[in-house]
Scaffold this motif. Structure first.
Motif, PDB file in Angstrom:
ATOM      1  N   SER A 123     -19.170 -46.492  20.889  1.00 30.56           N
ATOM      2  CA  SER A 123     -20.266 -46.232  19.957  1.00 30.56           C
ATOM      3  C   SER A 123     -21.552 -46.903  20.420  1.00 30.56           C
ATOM      4  N   LEU A 124     -21.440 -48.127  20.942  1.00 32.53           N
ATOM      5  CA  LEU A 124     -22.624 -48.821  21.460  1.00 32.53           C
ATOM      6  C   LEU A 124     -23.154 -48.110  22.705  1.00 32.53           C
ATOM      7  N   ARG A 125     -22.270 -47.701  23.598  1.00 34.50           N
ATOM      8  CA  ARG A 125     -22.693 -46.982  24.806  1.00 34.50           C
ATOM      9  C   ARG A 125     -23.454 -45.703  24.449  1.00 34.50           C
ATOM     10  N   ASP A 126     -22.945 -44.970  23.474  1.00 34.63           N
ATOM     11  CA  ASP A 126     -23.588 -43.712  23.083  1.00 34.63           C
ATOM     12  C   ASP A 126     -24.997 -43.959  22.547  1.00 34.63           C
ATOM     13  N   ILE A 127     -25.144 -45.027  21.777  1.00 26.79           N
ATOM     14  CA  ILE A 127     -26.457 -45.367  21.214  1.00 26.79           C
ATOM     15  C   ILE A 127     -27.437 -45.726  22.322  1.00 26.79           C
ATOM     16  N   ILE A 128     -26.986 -46.531  23.286  1.00 29.62           N
ATOM     17  CA  ILE A 128     -27.876 -46.967  24.371  1.00 29.62           C
ATOM     18  C   ILE A 128     -28.189 -45.809  25.322  1.00 29.62           C
ATOM     19  N   LYS A 129     -27.183 -44.997  25.639  1.00 30.83           N
ATOM     20  CA  LYS A 129     -27.421 -43.849  26.518  1.00 30.83           C
ATOM     21  C   LYS A 129     -28.452 -42.906  25.931  1.00 30.83           C
ATOM     22  N   GLY A 130     -28.415 -42.733  24.626  1.00 34.45           N
ATOM     23  CA  GLY A 130     -29.380 -41.859  23.963  1.00 34.45           C
ATOM     24  C   GLY A 130     -30.701 -42.540  23.670  1.00 34.45           C
ATOM     25  N   HIS A 131     -30.834 -43.778  24.067  1.00 37.93           N
ATOM     26  CA  HIS A 131     -32.028 -44.596  23.822  1.00 37.93           C
ATOM     27  C   HIS A 131     -32.467 -44.480  22.358  1.00 37.93           C
ATOM     28  N   LYS A 132     -31.519 -44.765  21.474  1.00 39.81           N
ATOM     29  CA  LYS A 132     -31.777 -44.631  20.043  1.00 39.81           C
ATOM     30  C   LYS A 132     -32.303 -45.915  19.405  1.00 39.81           C
ATOM     31  N   VAL A 133     -32.284 -47.034  20.169  1.00 37.56           N
ATOM     32  CA  VAL A 133     -32.706 -48.318  19.606  1.00 37.56           C
ATOM     33  C   VAL A 133     -33.553 -49.086  20.616  1.00 37.56           C
ATOM     34  N   ASP A 134     -34.312 -50.061  20.096  1.00 37.93           N
ATOM     35  CA  ASP A 134     -35.122 -50.915  20.968  1.00 37.93           C
ATOM     36  C   ASP A 134     -34.378 -52.173  21.404  1.00 37.93           C
ATOM     37  N   GLY A 135     -33.435 -52.615  20.596  1.00 40.46           N
ATOM     38  CA  GLY A 135     -32.695 -53.837  20.906  1.00 40.46           C
ATOM     39  C   GLY A 135     -31.422 -53.904  20.090  1.00 40.46           C
ATOM     40  N   VAL A 136     -30.618 -54.940  20.361  1.00 43.30           N
ATOM     41  CA  VAL A 136     -29.284 -55.040  19.761  1.00 43.30           C
ATOM     42  C   VAL A 136     -29.025 -56.465  19.282  1.00 43.30           C
ATOM     43  N   ILE A 137     -28.389 -56.572  18.113  1.00 44.15           N
ATOM     44  CA  ILE A 137     -27.816 -57.831  17.633  1.00 44.15           C
ATOM     45  C   ILE A 137     -26.303 -57.731  17.788  1.00 44.15           C
ATOM     46  N   LEU A 138     -25.703 -58.650  18.540  1.00 50.43           N
ATOM     47  CA  LEU A 138     -24.249 -58.737  18.656  1.00 50.43           C
ATOM     48  C   LEU A 138     -23.748 -59.790  17.671  1.00 50.43           C
ATOM     49  N   THR A 139     -22.843 -59.413  16.782  1.00 51.43           N
ATOM     50  CA  THR A 139     -22.372 -60.363  15.778  1.00 51.43           C
ATOM     51  C   THR A 139     -21.191 -61.197  16.253  1.00 51.43           C
ATOM     52  N   ARG A 140     -20.701 -60.942  17.476  1.00 50.39           N
ATOM     53  CA  ARG A 140     -19.634 -61.747  18.060  1.00 50.39           C
ATOM     54  C   ARG A 140     -19.543 -61.392  19.542  1.00 50.39           C
ATOM     55  N   ALA A 141     -18.782 -62.174  20.299  1.00 49.90           N
ATOM     56  CA  ALA A 141     -18.641 -61.873  21.728  1.00 49.90           C
ATOM     57  C   ALA A 141     -17.369 -62.476  22.280  1.00 49.90           C
ATOM     58  N   LEU A 142     -16.779 -61.771  23.243  1.00 52.22           N
ATOM     59  CA  LEU A 142     -15.682 -62.316  24.032  1.00 52.22           C
ATOM     60  C   LEU A 142     -16.261 -63.136  25.179  1.00 52.22           C
ATOM     61  N   SER A 143     -15.437 -64.022  25.742  1.00 52.66           N
ATOM     62  CA  SER A 143     -15.917 -64.804  26.882  1.00 52.66           C
ATOM     63  C   SER A 143     -16.211 -63.910  28.087  1.00 52.66           C
ATOM     64  N   ASP A 144     -15.488 -62.787  28.203  1.00 54.40           N
ATOM     65  CA  ASP A 144     -15.748 -61.825  29.279  1.00 54.40           C
ATOM     66  C   ASP A 144     -16.289 -60.529  28.673  1.00 54.40           C
ATOM     67  N   ASP A 145     -17.241 -60.661  27.774  1.00 56.31           N
ATOM     68  CA  ASP A 145     -17.604 -59.586  26.869  1.00 56.31           C
ATOM     69  C   ASP A 145     -18.168 -58.343  27.561  1.00 56.31           C
ATOM     70  N   GLU A 146     -17.557 -57.200  27.257  1.00 52.84           N
ATOM     71  CA  GLU A 146     -17.978 -55.925  27.819  1.00 52.84           C
ATOM     72  C   GLU A 146     -19.339 -55.503  27.284  1.00 52.84           C
ATOM     73  N   GLU A 147     -19.609 -55.805  26.021  1.00 56.83           N
ATOM     74  CA  GLU A 147     -20.896 -55.455  25.414  1.00 56.83           C
ATOM     75  C   GLU A 147     -22.048 -56.143  26.144  1.00 56.83           C
ATOM     76  N   ILE A 148     -21.886 -57.444  26.386  1.00 51.61           N
ATOM     77  CA  ILE A 148     -22.937 -58.200  27.059  1.00 51.61           C
ATOM     78  C   ILE A 148     -23.166 -57.672  28.467  1.00 51.61           C
ATOM     79  N   CYS A 149     -22.100 -57.422  29.199  1.00 47.54           N
ATOM     80  CA  CYS A 149     -22.232 -56.884  30.564  1.00 47.54           C
ATOM     81  C   CYS A 149     -22.967 -55.547  30.550  1.00 47.54           C
ATOM     82  N   TYR A 150     -22.620 -54.696  29.610  1.00 47.00           N
ATOM     83  CA  TYR A 150     -23.234 -53.369  29.551  1.00 47.00           C
ATOM     84  C   TYR A 150     -24.722 -53.463  29.192  1.00 47.00           C
ATOM     85  N   LEU A 151     -25.065 -54.289  28.208  1.00 49.92           N
ATOM     86  CA  LEU A 151     -26.465 -54.421  27.801  1.00 49.92           C
ATOM     87  C   LEU A 151     -27.312 -55.040  28.915  1.00 49.92           C
TER      88      LEU A 151
END
Length: 360
Positions: A123-151
């Protein structure tokens, strides 16, 4: 918005220096410096080496927001919420979302949600690929977090509500480790010596921080660290069944739960099998919320102001989007609430010096 963060070797650790300042020092254009740092665009190797050598010599660590993403403005912010069962129903996330909504609406932004979980950030990838937002708030993270790497890869400005080891991640955190330590200290002061820890998934940095603070407290107060009394994924019934059996066999005086959700789940299980709190066993939580208010017994806990947490994260992201120079990490603090759930120690009689109503 292109910028770098000074690294550990610099006297100005956690401060940032603008691309334009590096350009001025090297008599280059900001665009050339940005391309040299990002590895994108046409820059001859001699110039790239010159820029990278300068960064290395000054102890600077590049942190680049790719202008190709940030140039397009949508006035929309994405906030991620956990996709696992029941996580997004916790009071922390409800208060967080409403507070962020107020912060962004006041600044003229709308808010969009993305449900993510380990191994699935579609869902996050789809939002970023479509450039639907200017920025992101992550409410949690893994130590090897995929979200952080992707952003990072996509050059999307983002702020993490929580801990991450990387120094180039903007984050607003509460001192989880110190909170856990202080709770252990409070329990020891009340005469509680034998505890067990019921924690969540230790892949999450916040869970690791709470575990480390708990262990620090045991060691500093001369209490043995028993690996067999630390239970991971304790929100699961099968883990609780095994853990409680071991806890009773070992004569544990107090069960420490790493968050409010686990605490409620463990309390429900205690009730199901006829264990009374604090009659038979004490319980405490390393994270307080309204979720703990649904019991006739008040719960000793570590209290963080997560409205302030969410507001600080929202304001940090807005500052990033406006190009302000801000520190990478902001740390908020906590309070230990001593309540009735730790008022008695099994095998003892009498009160532990608490207020009559057990609440602060």
């Amino acid at each position: 918005m292109n910028e770098i963060e000074t690294g550990a070797g610099s006297e100005n650790r956690d401060k940032m220096i603008r691309i334009s300042e590096i350009a001025g020092e090297l008599y280059l254009s900001p665009t050339t410096v940005s391309r040299a740092l990002s590895g994108k665009g046409r820059v001859n190797e001699a110039t790239r080496k010159r820029v990278l050598d300068y960064v290395k010599e000054t102890g600077a660590t590049p942190h680049i927001h790719v202008s190709g993403y940030t140039d397009k403005k949508t006035r929309v912010i994405c906030v991620t919420v956990p996709g696992e069962k029941n996580y997004s129903e916790l009071p922390f996330f409800n208060v967080t979302l409403m507070t962020l909504c107020d912060v962004f609406e006041t600044a003229g932004y709308h808010m969009m949600l993305a449900k993510t979980k380990p191994g699935n950030i579609r869902s996050l990838r789809d939002i970023i690929k479509g450039h639907k937002v200017d920025g992101v708030i992550l409410t949690r993270a893994l130590s090897d977090d995929e979200e952080i790497c992707y952003l990072r890869e996509k050059g999307v400005p983002f702020v993490l509500m929580g801990s991450h080891r990387a120094k180039d991640v903007w984050q607003v955190d509460v001192d989880q480790r110190s909170g856990s330590y202080d709770l252990v200290a409070a329990l020891v002061k009340m005469g509680i010596r034998k505890t067990a820890l019921m924690c969540g998934n230790l892949r999450y940095d916040e869970e690791q921080s709470r575990l480390n603070g708990y262990l620090d407290g045991l060691q500093d107060f001369g209490l043995p660290v028993r690996a067999g009394l630390i239970f991971e994924n304790a929100e699961e019934t099968r883990v609780q069944e095994k853990a409680v059996g071991e806890i009773l066999r070992e004569g544990v005086e107090c069960v420490v739960c790493s968050d409010d959700g686990i605490c409620v789940s463990v309390m429900n299980y205690f009730k199901e099998i006829g264990l009374g709190v604090p009659r038979d066993i004490c319980i405490a939580s390393l994270f307080n919320s309204r979720l703990l208010d649904g019991y006739d017994i008040s719960i000793t806990s570590v209290d963080y102001n997560f409205r302030s947490h969410a507001r600080a994260a929202g304001e940090m992201l807005l500052a990033l989007l406006s190009g302000e120079m801000i520190e990478k990490r902001r740390l908020l603090y906590h309070e230990i609430l001593i309540r009735k759930s730790t008022q008695f120690v099994r095998g003892r009689s009498g009160q532990m010096g608490l207020p009559e109503d057990g609440r602060d």
